[in-house]
Design a protein around this motif. Structure first.
Motif, PDB file in Angstrom:
ATOM      1  N   LYS A 158       1.047  -1.341  -0.151  1.00 23.45           N
ATOM      2  CA  LYS A 158       0.003   0.499  -0.247  1.00 23.45           C
ATOM      3  C   LYS A 158       1.079   1.078   0.079  1.00 23.45           C
ATOM      4  CE  LYS A 158      -3.647  -2.268   0.608  1.00 23.45           C
ATOM      5  NZ  LYS A 158      -2.904  -3.765   0.544  1.00 23.45           N
ATOM      6  N   GLY A 159       2.387   1.195   0.269  1.00 21.75           N
ATOM      7  CA  GLY A 159       3.116   2.311  -0.092  1.00 21.75           C
ATOM      8  C   GLY A 159       3.707   2.800   1.039  1.00 21.75           C
ATOM      9  N   MET A 160       3.459   2.182   2.512  1.00 19.00           N
ATOM     10  CA  MET A 160       3.730   2.831   3.206  1.00 19.00           C
ATOM     11  C   MET A 160       4.739   2.111   4.429  1.00 19.00           C
ATOM     12  SD  MET A 160       0.747   4.303   3.963  1.00 19.00           S
ATOM     13  CE  MET A 160       0.620   4.660   5.827  1.00 19.00           C
ATOM     14  N   VAL A 161       5.510   2.891   4.985  1.00 18.21           N
ATOM     15  CA  VAL A 161       6.650   2.841   5.321  1.00 18.21           C
ATOM     16  C   VAL A 161       6.078   0.937   6.957  1.00 18.21           C
ATOM     17  CG1 VAL A 161       8.860   3.329   6.494  1.00 18.21           C
ATOM     18  CG2 VAL A 161       8.221   4.144   5.087  1.00 18.21           C
ATOM     19  N   GLN A 162       6.846   0.579   6.818  1.00 18.46           N
ATOM     20  CA  GLN A 162       6.367  -0.854   7.575  1.00 18.46           C
ATOM     21  C   GLN A 162       7.779  -1.682   8.304  1.00 18.46           C
ATOM     22  OE1 GLN A 162       3.221  -3.045   6.254  1.00 18.46           O
ATOM     23  NE2 GLN A 162       1.584  -1.304   6.464  1.00 18.46           N
ATOM     24  N   ASN A 163       7.404  -2.350   9.575  1.00 16.67           N
ATOM     25  CA  ASN A 163       8.566  -3.204  10.086  1.00 16.67           C
ATOM     26  C   ASN A 163      10.208  -2.334  10.034  1.00 16.67           C
ATOM     27  OD1 ASN A 163       6.494  -5.062  10.067  1.00 16.67           O
ATOM     28  ND2 ASN A 163       6.617  -5.439   7.582  1.00 16.67           N
ATOM     29  N   LEU A 164      10.113  -1.626  10.633  1.00 14.81           N
ATOM     30  CA  LEU A 164      11.103  -0.506  11.101  1.00 14.81           C
ATOM     31  C   LEU A 164      12.125  -1.641  11.741  1.00 14.81           C
ATOM     32  CD1 LEU A 164      12.928   1.696  10.369  1.00 14.81           C
ATOM     33  CD2 LEU A 164      11.976   2.930  11.887  1.00 14.81           C
ATOM     34  N   LYS A 165      13.873  -1.828  11.740  1.00 16.54           N
ATOM     35  CA  LYS A 165      14.062  -2.793  12.437  1.00 16.54           C
ATOM     36  C   LYS A 165      15.497  -1.666  12.091  1.00 16.54           C
ATOM     37  CE  LYS A 165      11.830  -7.280  11.614  1.00 16.54           C
ATOM     38  NZ  LYS A 165      11.389  -7.917  13.117  1.00 16.54           N
ATOM     39  N   LEU A 166      15.893  -1.752  13.188  1.00 18.63           N
ATOM     40  CA  LEU A 166      17.414  -0.433  13.652  1.00 18.63           C
ATOM     41  C   LEU A 166      18.742  -1.450  14.546  1.00 18.63           C
ATOM     42  CD1 LEU A 166      15.289   2.501  14.580  1.00 18.63           C
ATOM     43  CD2 LEU A 166      16.572   1.887  12.424  1.00 18.63           C
ATOM     44  N   ARG A 167      19.711  -1.181  14.255  1.00 17.66           N
ATOM     45  CA  ARG A 167      21.338  -1.496  15.058  1.00 17.66           C
ATOM     46  C   ARG A 167      21.583  -0.864  14.781  1.00 17.66           C
ATOM     47  NH1 ARG A 167      23.397  -7.931  14.611  1.00 17.66           N
ATOM     48  NH2 ARG A 167      21.508  -7.984  15.904  1.00 17.66           N
ATOM     49  N   GLY A 168      22.308  -0.854  15.481  1.00 19.54           N
ATOM     50  CA  GLY A 168      23.532   0.549  16.373  1.00 19.54           C
ATOM     51  C   GLY A 168      24.276   0.322  17.455  1.00 19.54           C
ATOM     52  N   PRO A 169      25.600   0.955  17.500  1.00 21.95           N
ATOM     53  CA  PRO A 169      26.093   1.663  18.623  1.00 21.95           C
ATOM     54  C   PRO A 169      24.689   1.714  20.243  1.00 21.95           C
ATOM     55  CG  PRO A 169      26.375   3.660  17.841  1.00 21.95           C
ATOM     56  CD  PRO A 169      25.260   2.163  16.273  1.00 21.95           C
ATOM     57  N   ASP A 170      23.823   2.763  19.905  1.00 19.79           N
ATOM     58  CA  ASP A 170      23.155   3.151  21.611  1.00 19.79           C
ATOM     59  C   ASP A 170      21.894   3.536  20.706  1.00 19.79           C
ATOM     60  OD1 ASP A 170      24.650   4.728  24.155  1.00 19.79           O
ATOM     61  OD2 ASP A 170      23.264   5.487  22.717  1.00 19.79           O
ATOM     62  N   LYS A 171      21.349   3.240  22.307  1.00 19.74           N
ATOM     63  CA  LYS A 171      19.941   3.801  21.742  1.00 19.74           C
ATOM     64  C   LYS A 171      19.566   5.331  21.464  1.00 19.74           C
ATOM     65  CE  LYS A 171      15.021   2.470  23.621  1.00 19.74           C
ATOM     66  NZ  LYS A 171      14.754   4.125  22.911  1.00 19.74           N
ATOM     67  N   LEU A 172      20.562   6.003  21.841  1.00 21.22           N
ATOM     68  CA  LEU A 172      19.933   7.772  21.217  1.00 21.22           C
ATOM     69  C   LEU A 172      20.030   7.216  19.816  1.00 21.22           C
ATOM     70  CD1 LEU A 172      22.232   9.286  24.090  1.00 21.22           C
ATOM     71  CD2 LEU A 172      19.833   9.347  24.122  1.00 21.22           C
TER      72      LEU A 172
END
Length: 301
Positions: A158-172
Motif C-alpha cells: 500500500k506504499g506505507m513504511v512498515q517493519n522498521l528494524k534498527l541496529r546501532g551502537p546506542d539507543k540514542l
C-alpha cells in the motif's frame, strides 16, 4: 516444525506479529544447545524457543570424520491470518517481501513519478530526506557516542513504511534514525510480475563526531567494511552457502543484498546479518549495501 508452530493464546489476543531470528548449535552429540533468539516480543521468542528445544536428537555433523558442533540459524515469522503462523523462506525472496535490488519496479518516491531511473531517484530522495531531517542527539554528542545505524524496513503493497528494524551502537542513535524514517511519505508501491508487493529496503545512517584535525570520521576509507563468514554446505541435495555479513566490529548487518554473479539467485541478510543462498563451488557472491562499495567472495569448498 509447521505442525507444532502456534502463537500462544496471549500473543494472539495482543495481536502480536513479527520475525524472530533464532540461532542454535547442534553439538557433537547431536543435541540442540545454546538457543539464542531475538524478536519483537518475549511471547514470540518463548514460543520459538519451545519449538526449537523440542527438536529430536540428530546425528552430529562431521568434519574430517570427527563429530563437531554445527551452528544454525533460521528466521521464523509470526503472521496473524486467523489461526496460523508461517516460517519465512531462507532465500529471502518470498511472498512477504522482495528485496529492493531485485524487485521489477521499485516504489515511487514522491517527486520521482516522471524520471527515467526511478531506482536512482528513490535512493537520492531517501538520502535527501535523511539529510533534511537529521539531528545529532545532544546527549550522544556529550557522551562521545558515534557510529553506524543499520536500518531495515519494508514499503508495503500500500506504499506505507512498515517493519522498521534498527541496529546501532546506542539507543540514542537508533531512536533518531527511527524518528527520521517514520516521517517518510507514503509512496506508490513497488511491483513484481505486474503485482503490487512489499519491498524490503535497507540503509546505513552514520553519526560521526568532529575530530581534532578538522576532518570527520565520514572521510575514513570504507574499503573492506563488509566482512563475510560462512561455508558451503549441502541441504536436501542442493549446494548452498550459509553465512553472516558483519562490520569490522563483528556486528551483523541486516538488509545486505546478496547476488550470485551471472545468475538470478539472490538473497538478503536478516536482522542478525545471517543469510543462505543456493550457489555452486567456483561461483562468485556479490554483497551490496547502500553507501558502501560492493564486496565479492569466491565460493570454494
Amino acid at each position: 516444525m509447521a505442525k507444532t508452530l502456534a502463537i500462544r493464546e496471549e500473543a494472539i489476543k495482543q495481536g502480536l506479529e513479527g520475525r524472530v531470528n533464532v540461532m542454535f548449535t547442534i553439538n557433537a552429540e547431536g543435541n540442540i544447545v545454546d538457543i539464542k533468539k531475538r524478536g519483537p516480543h518475549p511471547l514470540l521468542e518463548d514460543e520459538v524457543e519451545r519449538i526449537i528445544s523440542r527438536l529430536p536428537q540428530m546425528k552430529p555433523g562431521l568434519k574430517d570424520s570427527i563429530a563437531v558442533n554445527i551452528p544454525y540459524s533460521i528466521p521464523i515469522v509470526f503472521k496473524l491470518d486467523g489461526t496460523s503462523a508461517k516460517s519465512m523462506s531462507q532465500k529471502g525472496l518470498d511472498s512477504d517481501y522482495v528485496p529492493f535490488g531485485q524487485v521489477d519496479e521499485v516504489p515511487i518516491f514522491p517527486g520521482c513519478e516522471d524520471v527515467s531511473d526511478t531506482r536512482a531517484c528513490f535512493n537520492e530522495k531517501i538520502m535527501e530526506h535523511i539529510s533534511k531531517n537529521f539531528r545529532y542527539p545532544e546527549e550522544a554528542q556529550k557522551n562521545g557516542i558515534q557510529g553506524r545505524v543499520s536500518a531495515m524496513f519494508t514499503i508495503s503493497d500500500k506504499g506505507m513504511v512498515q517493519n522498521l528494524k534498527l541496529r546501532g551502537p546506542d539507543k540514542l542513535l537508533e531512536d533518531e534514525v527511527q524518528r527520521i524514517l517514520e516521517r517518510l511519505p507514503k509512496m506508490e508501491p513497488g511491483k513484481n510480475d505486474g503485482e503490487q508487493v512489499a519491498v524490503a529496503y535497507s540503509i546505513p545512517v552514520n553519526f560521526k563526531l568532529q575530530v581534532e584535525d578538522g576532518q570527520t570520521s565520514n572521510e575514513k576509507k570504507v574499503k573492506d567494511y563488509l566482512q563475510v563468514a560462512g561455508a558451503l554446505a549441502v541441504e536436501r541435495g542442493a549446494s548452498v552457502f550459509k553465512g553472516q555479513v558483519m562490520d569490522r566490529e563483528s556486528m551483523g548487518i541486516p538488509g545486505v543484498d546478496i547476488l550470485v554473479v551471472g545468475s538470478n539467485e539472490a538473497a538478503i541478510s536478516d536482522f542478525e546479518g545471517q543469510f543462505s543462498i543456493p550457489v555452486l563451488e567456483g561461483q562468485i557472491l556479490e554483497f551490496q549495501y547502500e553507501g558502501l562499495p560492493p564486496k565479492r567472495v569466491l565460493v570454494f569448498g
